[in-house]
Design an enzyme around this catalytic site. Structure first.
Site, PDB file in Angstrom:
ATOM      1  N   ARG A 243      -1.256  -4.240  -6.725  1.00  0.00           N
ATOM      2  CA  ARG A 243      -1.824  -4.204  -5.057  1.00  0.00           C
ATOM      3  C   ARG A 243      -2.716  -5.553  -5.064  1.00  0.00           C
ATOM      4  O   ARG A 243      -4.072  -5.698  -6.548  1.00  0.00           O
ATOM      5  CB  ARG A 243      -2.500  -3.001  -5.249  1.00  0.00           C
ATOM      6  CG  ARG A 243      -2.812  -3.332  -3.375  1.00  0.00           C
ATOM      7  CD  ARG A 243      -2.193  -2.896  -2.647  1.00  0.00           C
ATOM      8  NE  ARG A 243      -2.651  -2.501  -1.131  1.00  0.00           N
ATOM      9  CZ  ARG A 243      -1.779  -2.159  -0.235  1.00  0.00           C
ATOM     10  NH1 ARG A 243      -0.728  -3.610  -0.251  1.00  0.00           N
ATOM     11  NH2 ARG A 243      -2.631  -2.245   1.357  1.00  0.00           N
TER      12      ARG A 243
ATOM     13  N   THR B 104       7.369  -6.565   4.652  1.00  0.00           N
ATOM     14  CA  THR B 104       7.896  -5.741   3.385  1.00  0.00           C
ATOM     15  C   THR B 104       8.771  -5.269   2.824  1.00  0.00           C
ATOM     16  O   THR B 104       9.450  -6.086   3.378  1.00  0.00           O
ATOM     17  CB  THR B 104       6.533  -4.595   2.996  1.00  0.00           C
ATOM     18  OG1 THR B 104       5.543  -4.619   3.714  1.00  0.00           O
ATOM     19  CG2 THR B 104       6.513  -3.421   2.001  1.00  0.00           C
TER      20      THR B 104
ATOM     21  N   THR C   5       5.172  -7.158  -1.071  1.00  0.00           N
ATOM     22  CA  THR C   5       4.811  -6.752   0.059  1.00  0.00           C
ATOM     23  C   THR C   5       3.805  -8.146   0.852  1.00  0.00           C
ATOM     24  O   THR C   5       2.825  -8.406  -0.658  1.00  0.00           O
ATOM     25  CB  THR C   5       4.074  -5.957   1.085  1.00  0.00           C
ATOM     26  OG1 THR C   5       3.499  -5.866   2.501  1.00  0.00           O
ATOM     27  CG2 THR C   5       2.633  -5.488   0.470  1.00  0.00           C
TER      28      THR C   5
ATOM     29  N   GLU D  65      -3.484  -9.256   2.636  1.00  0.00           N
ATOM     30  CA  GLU D  65      -3.402  -7.376   2.705  1.00  0.00           C
ATOM     31  C   GLU D  65      -4.653  -7.506   2.909  1.00  0.00           C
ATOM     32  O   GLU D  65      -4.570  -5.706   3.240  1.00  0.00           O
ATOM     33  CB  GLU D  65      -2.930  -7.557   1.277  1.00  0.00           C
ATOM     34  CG  GLU D  65      -1.982  -5.693   0.754  1.00  0.00           C
ATOM     35  CD  GLU D  65      -0.521  -6.412   1.176  1.00  0.00           C
ATOM     36  OE1 GLU D  65      -0.456  -5.886   1.816  1.00  0.00           O
ATOM     37  OE2 GLU D  65      -0.228  -6.679   1.265  1.00  0.00           O
TER      38      GLU D  65
ATOM     39  N   ASP E 152      -5.332  -5.189   6.068  1.00  0.00           N
ATOM     40  CA  ASP E 152      -5.194  -3.034   5.714  1.00  0.00           C
ATOM     41  C   ASP E 152      -6.255  -2.291   5.010  1.00  0.00           C
ATOM     42  O   ASP E 152      -6.816  -0.991   5.235  1.00  0.00           O
ATOM     43  CB  ASP E 152      -3.734  -3.146   4.173  1.00  0.00           C
ATOM     44  CG  ASP E 152      -2.627  -2.867   4.856  1.00  0.00           C
ATOM     45  OD1 ASP E 152      -2.412  -3.102   5.575  1.00  0.00           O
ATOM     46  OD2 ASP E 152      -1.964  -2.858   3.583  1.00  0.00           O
TER      47      ASP E 152
ATOM     48  N   GLY F 296       7.877  -0.942   6.316  1.00  0.00           N
ATOM     49  CA  GLY F 296       7.517  -1.035   7.685  1.00  0.00           C
ATOM     50  C   GLY F 296       6.219  -0.135   8.024  1.00  0.00           C
ATOM     51  O   GLY F 296       5.542   0.549   8.771  1.00  0.00           O
ATOM     52  N   GLY F 297       5.142  -0.666   7.191  1.00  0.00           N
ATOM     53  CA  GLY F 297       3.954  -0.361   6.948  1.00  0.00           C
ATOM     54  C   GLY F 297       3.807   0.988   7.488  1.00  0.00           C
ATOM     55  O   GLY F 297       3.975   1.324   6.349  1.00  0.00           O
TER      56      GLY F 297
HETATM   57  N1  GLY Z   1       0.501  -3.422   3.641  1.00  0.00           N
HETATM   58  C1  GLY Z   1       2.024  -2.406   3.400  1.00  0.00           C
HETATM   59  C2  GLY Z   1       1.353  -1.215   2.951  1.00  0.00           C
HETATM   60  O1  GLY Z   1       0.393  -1.889   1.495  1.00  0.00           O
HETATM   61  O2  GLY Z   1       1.246  -0.180   3.254  1.00  0.00           O
END
Ligand code: GLY
Length: 629
Positions: free
Chosen positions: A91, A426, A444, A465, A468, A526-527
């Site tokens: 991440r 993603t 993603t 990112e 988020d 899909g977020g």
């Molecule tokens: N950016 C999408 C996720 O990490 O859920």
């Protein structure tokens, strides 16, 4: 309500027929070309980790709008020989100079998402490359250079633009601040040619797309290793250029829109190997990613809340698309997403977040079974025929499987937040090899094309990112306060933004001296809808006993907030009368009927190890079975 008998035994999951099963493994990817490259490596005796590395780099070439070396992800991996399941967390990470107010403008107002997410401020330190490097070094048989070779050739030789890529290149995010160099760089690659708008001309379906700079970068990494990417002292200048690129700010944001990443942040990036979380659901064991994913916790919560209903029993009116099923699913989503908004985030930075409490069966039983008639507790009930009003986050502090502490009564005062934008791009892929190793990997760059910022001369896009994170800080109160909000997803130095990515692996329970054996693996883009898509496929395979193909194709539904204004996204294919009944008890069900997610799934026979799978037609995916060697 007790589960009907058939749910106690094996449904179709865990059984793959000799006619449809593949002894050499199976690959499911959102694009044909990476799947074929992975097939070649499996056919030559490579393992699932090798094939996964090849797919990840190939996706950067053929599906650059969704993932790439400028982004990050979560890899769930099951290693057959040591019977171990792990998660590799690649991440993206906030720079050391991040703070909770970084997305507020000079007047203290939140930056509009559309601006923040296309400005350097939202670029997290990319992790994908470190994740692949770690996985290959520990479990692969290929070198990093070998894994990069197919993608390098594809970027250099060119790929044919298909319908999906052509449509995506027309996306507004590739038309950000036209005439401004940091964003023009991506247009030079994907929208070459002059156009009066200054935004370049998108290619046509069937055109050849060549990415020589990306090829050069992949070759550079093959030759010099990941230091070329993460070390500003590397003579290639890549890392320096990356840091310089994310300093670009959208005009409207001024200097506050500039990224804060330094060379030290890049150098400090590490992929992290984590123990997955797991849940026993019916007769199966499901391993899911831990934080900073919220997907694993939320999936466990929803499954534990739903297990008391006889899902799959059509006589009890709990068939897949029956009113009661869609009702209780949405209530579980609402309860879990309201907990997510308050309690889920990066537990490396906030170890006090109550992860164990969130998935504690007693907490979840209290939260979802206390029904009207129990004074004052109606907000925590899942009752068929009812849509609970005023759902708030629960209070999972004090609950922990190892704890003897009395749990707190009541709930955190924080009301559910309306869902905030979370990118819908993603990509997910799933691979099993002939030895039974399994990789389920979601990657993603966040929104389509990430920030739209491409590192000049190096041909790859930078993620957005960091949007988020909460754009408005949520932290208030102190840990002992009833209404404490820990700011679980507030931005902070070197913190990883909360993710919804939920790559999972499902196991048949241990039996006859055998350890648990993988029987399915899947995930989706899909977020925030990812979590609900993965929930749906899990119920489809286990409770509704669909085949893997049916589970991937079946229509989906997703509700990602408990807020009173929240709308349920729904695909076409559900019964209009059932939808009307759901609306009549208060659900706002969208009429848009857009597609939700794109699942790449593999199933494995628990006895023979034969694999089968399916790639979601919602993208131009490809599932490929591998014959015996
Ligand atoms: N950016 C999408 C996720 O990490 O859920």
């Amino acid at each position: 309500m007790a589960a009907p008998d058939h749910l106690a035994g094996a449904g179709r999951i865990g059984a793959v027929s000799a006619a449809s099963g593949w002894p050499g493994g199976f690959i499911a990817v959102s694009d044909r070309r990476p799947a074929e490259a992975a097939e070649r490596v499996l056919a030559r005796g490579g393992n699932a980790i090798d094939a996964a590395a090849i797919v990840l780099f190939m996706l950067n070439v053929v599906e650059p709008q969704s993932s790439g070396i400028g982004g990050g992800g979560f890899m769930m991996v099951h290693l057959a020989d040591r019977n171990q399941t792990l998660m590799v967390d690649s991440r993206e990470t906030a720079p050391a100079a991040a703070d909770a107010e970084m997305f507020l403008d000079s007047n203290g107002r939140p930056m509009p998402y559309a601006l923040a997410s296309t400005s350097g401020i939202s670029v997290g330190v990319p992790g994908a490359l470190r994740g692949v490097e770690l996985a290959l070094a520990r479990w692969g048989t290929l070198s990093l250079a070998q894994a990069l070779a197919p993608a390098t050739a594809a970027a250099e030789g060119g790929i044919i633009v298909d319908r999906r890529l052509a449509d995506s290149i027309r996306h507004a995010r590739l038309q950000t601040q036209c005439g401004s160099a940091p964003w023009d760089e991506a247009r030079l690659v994907f929208r070459p040619g002059n156009d009066p708008s200054g935004c370049g001309r998108p290619p046509r379906v069937g055109d050849l797309l060549v990415q020589p700079q990306l090829a050069q970068t992949l070759r550079l990494i093959a030759a010099r290793g990941t230091a070329a990417f993460y070390d500003c002292n590397d003579p290639s200048g890549l890392a320096q250029a990356l840091v310089a690129t994310q300093r670009a700010a959208r005009r409207e944001l001024g200097e506050r829109g500039a990224g804060r990443m330094s060379c030290a942040d890049l150098a400090a990036y590490r992929a992290v190997v984590r123990e997955p979380l797991e849940v026993a659901y019916r007769n199966w064991l499901i391993r899911v990613p831990p934080p900073p994913s919220s997907g694993g916790i939320a999936l466990i919560q929803m499954l534990r809340m739903l297990e008391r209903f006889p899902l799959g029993d059509t006589e009890a009116a709990f068939g897949r698309e029956d009113f009661a099923t869609l009702n209780v699913m949405q209530e579980a989503m609402r309860l879990s997403f309201s907990d997510r908004a308050v309690w889920m985030g990066d537990t490396d930075v906030l170890p006090e977040l109550p992860t164990r409490g969130l998935i504690d069966p007693r907490y979840l039983a209290q939260r979802s079974t206390t029904c009207p008639g129990d004074p004052g507790a109606a907000a925590y009930c899942i009752t068929p025929g009812m849509r609970a009003a005023g759902i708030r986050a629960g209070d999972p502090r004090g609950w922990a499987e190892s704890s003897v502490q009395a749990p707190r009564q009541g709930a955190a005062a924080t009301r559910s937040q309306p869902g905030r934008p979370e990118g819908g791009e993603t990509t997910h892929f799933t691979i099993v090899d002939r030895r039974g190793n399994v990789v389920s990997w979601t990657n993603t760059v966040e929104a389509p094309w990430g920030t739209g910022l491409m590192v000049p001369g190096f041909g790859f896009l930078l993620n957005n990112e960091l949007t988020d994170f909460n754009l408005v800080p949520q932290r208030h109160g102190n840990p002992g306060d009833a209404d404490w909000n820990p700011g679980a997803d507030d931005a902070a130095p070197r913190k990883r933004p909360r993710s919804s990515m939920t790559p999972v692996i499902v196991f048949a329970p241990a039996e006859g001296g055998h350890a648990p054996r993988p029987v399915a693996a899947y995930g989706s883009p899909g977020g925030s809808t990812i979590i609900n898509t993965v929930l749906g496929v899990t119920l489809d395979l286990i409770d509704f006993r669909l085949s893997v193909r049916e589970a991937v194709e079946a229509p989906r539904l997703s509700l990602t907030s408990a807020g009173e204004q929240a709308t349920t996204a729904i695909e076409s294919g559900f019964d209009a009368v059932v939808l009307q009944r759901l609306r009549s008890i208060g659900y706002d069900i969208a009429d848009t009927q857009e597609s939700i997610g794109a699942v790449q799934a593999v199933v494995i026979d628990r006895q023979t190890g034969l694999a089968d799978g399916f790639a979601d037609p919602r993208r131009d995916g490809r599932g490929i079975g591998v014959p015996a060697r």
